[in-house]
Design a protein around this motif. Structure first.
Motif, PDB file in Angstrom:
ATOM      1  N   LEU A  49      14.241  28.839 -32.178  1.00 53.48           N
ATOM      2  CA  LEU A  49      13.499  28.739 -30.915  1.00 53.48           C
ATOM      3  C   LEU A  49      12.032  28.405 -31.167  1.00 53.48           C
ATOM      4  O   LEU A  49      11.433  27.614 -30.432  1.00 53.48           O
ATOM      5  N   ILE A  50      11.467  28.977 -32.218  1.00 55.92           N
ATOM      6  CA  ILE A  50      10.078  28.655 -32.586  1.00 55.92           C
ATOM      7  C   ILE A  50       9.957  27.167 -32.901  1.00 55.92           C
ATOM      8  O   ILE A  50       9.009  26.507 -32.477  1.00 55.92           O
ATOM      9  N   SER A  51      10.930  26.635 -33.625  1.00 54.49           N
ATOM     10  CA  SER A  51      10.855  25.218 -34.032  1.00 54.49           C
ATOM     11  C   SER A  51      10.976  24.265 -32.849  1.00 54.49           C
ATOM     12  O   SER A  51      10.605  23.095 -32.964  1.00 54.49           O
ATOM     13  N   THR A  52      11.465  24.744 -31.712  1.00 54.80           N
ATOM     14  CA  THR A  52      11.612  23.869 -30.539  1.00 54.80           C
ATOM     15  C   THR A  52      10.405  23.914 -29.608  1.00 54.80           C
ATOM     16  O   THR A  52      10.368  23.163 -28.635  1.00 54.80           O
ATOM     17  N   LEU A  53       9.435  24.766 -29.890  1.00 56.19           N
ATOM     18  CA  LEU A  53       8.277  24.894 -29.006  1.00 56.19           C
ATOM     19  C   LEU A  53       7.454  23.609 -28.996  1.00 56.19           C
ATOM     20  O   LEU A  53       7.244  22.975 -30.025  1.00 56.19           O
ATOM     21  N   ASN A  54       6.979  23.253 -27.822  1.00 56.83           N
ATOM     22  CA  ASN A  54       6.134  22.076 -27.639  1.00 56.83           C
ATOM     23  C   ASN A  54       4.701  22.581 -27.435  1.00 56.83           C
ATOM     24  O   ASN A  54       4.363  23.092 -26.371  1.00 56.83           O
ATOM     25  N   TYR A  55       3.872  22.395 -28.434  1.00 58.46           N
ATOM     26  CA  TYR A  55       2.517  22.949 -28.397  1.00 58.46           C
ATOM     27  C   TYR A  55       1.555  22.126 -27.538  1.00 58.46           C
ATOM     28  O   TYR A  55       0.366  22.423 -27.493  1.00 58.46           O
ATOM     29  N   ASP A  56       2.087  21.122 -26.826  1.00 58.64           N
ATOM     30  CA  ASP A  56       1.276  20.426 -25.830  1.00 58.64           C
ATOM     31  C   ASP A  56       1.009  21.342 -24.637  1.00 58.64           C
ATOM     32  O   ASP A  56       0.121  21.065 -23.833  1.00 58.64           O
ATOM     33  N   TYR A  57       1.804  22.388 -24.529  1.00 62.52           N
ATOM     34  CA  TYR A  57       1.658  23.360 -23.436  1.00 62.52           C
ATOM     35  C   TYR A  57       1.117  24.665 -24.004  1.00 62.52           C
ATOM     36  O   TYR A  57       1.615  25.177 -25.009  1.00 62.52           O
ATOM     37  N   SER A  58       0.114  25.226 -23.351  1.00 63.86           N
ATOM     38  CA  SER A  58      -0.541  26.430 -23.865  1.00 63.86           C
ATOM     39  C   SER A  58       0.410  27.622 -23.936  1.00 63.86           C
ATOM     40  O   SER A  58       0.253  28.482 -24.796  1.00 63.86           O
ATOM     41  N   ILE A  59       1.416  27.661 -23.076  1.00 59.10           N
ATOM     42  CA  ILE A  59       2.361  28.777 -23.074  1.00 59.10           C
ATOM     43  C   ILE A  59       3.115  28.865 -24.404  1.00 59.10           C
ATOM     44  O   ILE A  59       3.550  29.947 -24.804  1.00 59.10           O
ATOM     45  N   SER A  60       3.243  27.748 -25.093  1.00 54.27           N
ATOM     46  CA  SER A  60       3.992  27.730 -26.352  1.00 54.27           C
ATOM     47  C   SER A  60       3.372  28.640 -27.403  1.00 54.27           C
ATOM     48  O   SER A  60       4.088  29.305 -28.156  1.00 54.27           O
ATOM     49  N   SER A  61       2.050  28.693 -27.448  1.00 52.60           N
ATOM     50  CA  SER A  61       1.388  29.584 -28.415  1.00 52.60           C
ATOM     51  C   SER A  61       1.688  31.044 -28.112  1.00 52.60           C
ATOM     52  O   SER A  61       1.896  31.847 -29.026  1.00 52.60           O
ATOM     53  N   GLU A  62       1.722  31.374 -26.819  1.00 53.50           N
ATOM     54  CA  GLU A  62       2.052  32.748 -26.421  1.00 53.50           C
ATOM     55  C   GLU A  62       3.501  33.080 -26.759  1.00 53.50           C
ATOM     56  O   GLU A  62       3.806  34.170 -27.249  1.00 53.50           O
ATOM     57  N   MET A  63       4.382  32.120 -26.501  1.00 52.03           N
ATOM     58  CA  MET A  63       5.795  32.338 -26.818  1.00 52.03           C
ATOM     59  C   MET A  63       5.983  32.491 -28.323  1.00 52.03           C
ATOM     60  O   MET A  63       6.773  33.322 -28.765  1.00 52.03           O
ATOM     61  N   ARG A  64       5.245  31.714 -29.091  1.00 55.36           N
ATOM     62  CA  ARG A  64       5.328  31.806 -30.556  1.00 55.36           C
ATOM     63  C   ARG A  64       4.970  33.217 -31.013  1.00 55.36           C
ATOM     64  O   ARG A  64       5.641  33.806 -31.859  1.00 55.36           O
ATOM     65  N   ARG A  65       3.906  33.774 -30.440  1.00 58.01           N
ATOM     66  CA  ARG A  65       3.504  35.138 -30.813  1.00 58.01           C
ATOM     67  C   ARG A  65       4.592  36.153 -30.446  1.00 58.01           C
ATOM     68  O   ARG A  65       4.870  37.069 -31.211  1.00 58.01           O
ATOM     69  N   LEU A  66       5.206  35.972 -29.292  1.00 58.26           N
ATOM     70  CA  LEU A  66       6.277  36.890 -28.878  1.00 58.26           C
ATOM     71  C   LEU A  66       7.514  36.742 -29.771  1.00 58.26           C
ATOM     72  O   LEU A  66       8.123  37.741 -30.168  1.00 58.26           O
ATOM     73  N   TYR A  67       7.872  35.510 -30.097  1.00 53.48           N
ATOM     74  CA  TYR A  67       8.999  35.303 -31.012  1.00 53.48           C
ATOM     75  C   TYR A  67       8.711  35.918 -32.379  1.00 53.48           C
ATOM     76  O   TYR A  67       9.575  36.570 -32.976  1.00 53.48           O
ATOM     77  N   ASP A  68       7.491  35.700 -32.883  1.00 52.16           N
ATOM     78  CA  ASP A  68       7.111  36.296 -34.176  1.00 52.16           C
ATOM     79  C   ASP A  68       7.190  37.823 -34.116  1.00 52.16           C
ATOM     80  O   ASP A  68       7.653  38.463 -35.064  1.00 52.16           O
ATOM     81  N   TYR A  69       6.721  38.387 -33.016  1.00 50.78           N
ATOM     82  CA  TYR A  69       6.784  39.840 -32.836  1.00 50.78           C
ATOM     83  C   TYR A  69       8.236  40.315 -32.867  1.00 50.78           C
ATOM     84  O   TYR A  69       8.567  41.292 -33.547  1.00 50.78           O
ATOM     85  N   MET A  70       9.116  39.598 -32.155  1.00 47.65           N
ATOM     86  CA  MET A  70      10.521  40.000 -32.127  1.00 47.65           C
ATOM     87  C   MET A  70      11.150  39.902 -33.511  1.00 47.65           C
ATOM     88  O   MET A  70      11.932  40.777 -33.906  1.00 47.65           O
ATOM     89  N   ILE A  71      10.797  38.867 -34.253  1.00 47.03           N
ATOM     90  CA  ILE A  71      11.326  38.743 -35.620  1.00 47.03           C
ATOM     91  C   ILE A  71      10.870  39.925 -36.469  1.00 47.03           C
ATOM     92  O   ILE A  71      11.667  40.528 -37.192  1.00 47.03           O
ATOM     93  N   SER A  72       9.601  40.283 -36.374  1.00 53.10           N
ATOM     94  CA  SER A  72       9.102  41.404 -37.173  1.00 53.10           C
ATOM     95  C   SER A  72       9.773  42.716 -36.762  1.00 53.10           C
ATOM     96  O   SER A  72      10.068  43.567 -37.600  1.00 53.10           O
TER      97      SER A  72
END
Length: 133
Positions: free
Chosen positions: A64-87
């Motif tokens: 899911l992280i690899s599919t994020l489109n960083y052209d949208y600011s929400i993607s950075s927030e989602m990345r942090r949440l995905y990273d948190y869930m992985i940890s």
């Protein structure tokens, strides 16, 4: 045996014909499935099965992280949440902690349910824009 083969063919065709949005929904559902299996394995004290399923859930989150489109600011927030869930999944794996799995399950469920709503809204927009109303 024949039914199993037919089901596997159906599943493979579902993935091959799914839209990108539907594939994302499948990933969320798969992640939830593996978390549920890990929770069951913890209850049954089956450490190997727990580890395998938590690892599968982590792999889905990485996808899911690899599919994020960083052209949208929400993607950075989602990345942090995905990273948190992985940890948190790593911690749940180490500690055999069902409560941590429950926390991640709730987060994934919220993502999945929101994603479902987005798919419905987009389908309605597409339907309306094609003059099919």
């Amino acid at each position: 045996m024949k039914m199993q083969k037919q089901y596997e063919t159906y599943q493979q065709n579902s993935v091959l014909t799914a839209s990108p949005g539907e594939l994302t929904l499948m990933l969320y559902n798969g992640c939830l499935k593996f978390i549920h299996q890990a929770q069951k394995a913890i209850q049954e004290k089956n450490i190997e099965v727990k580890h395998i399923n938590i690892t599968k859930a982590q792999n889905i989150l990485s996808e899911l992280i690899s599919t994020l489109n960083y052209d949208y600011s929400i993607s950075s927030e989602m990345r942090r949440l995905y990273d948190y869930m992985i940890s948190r999944l790593v911690e749940a794996n180490i500690k055999n902690d069902s409560l941590i799995l429950k926390e991640v399950e709730e987060m994934i469920t919220e993502f999945r349910d929101t994603w479902k709503e987005v798919l419905v809204i987009n389908r309605k927009k597409q339907y309306n824009s094609n003059g099919l109303v």
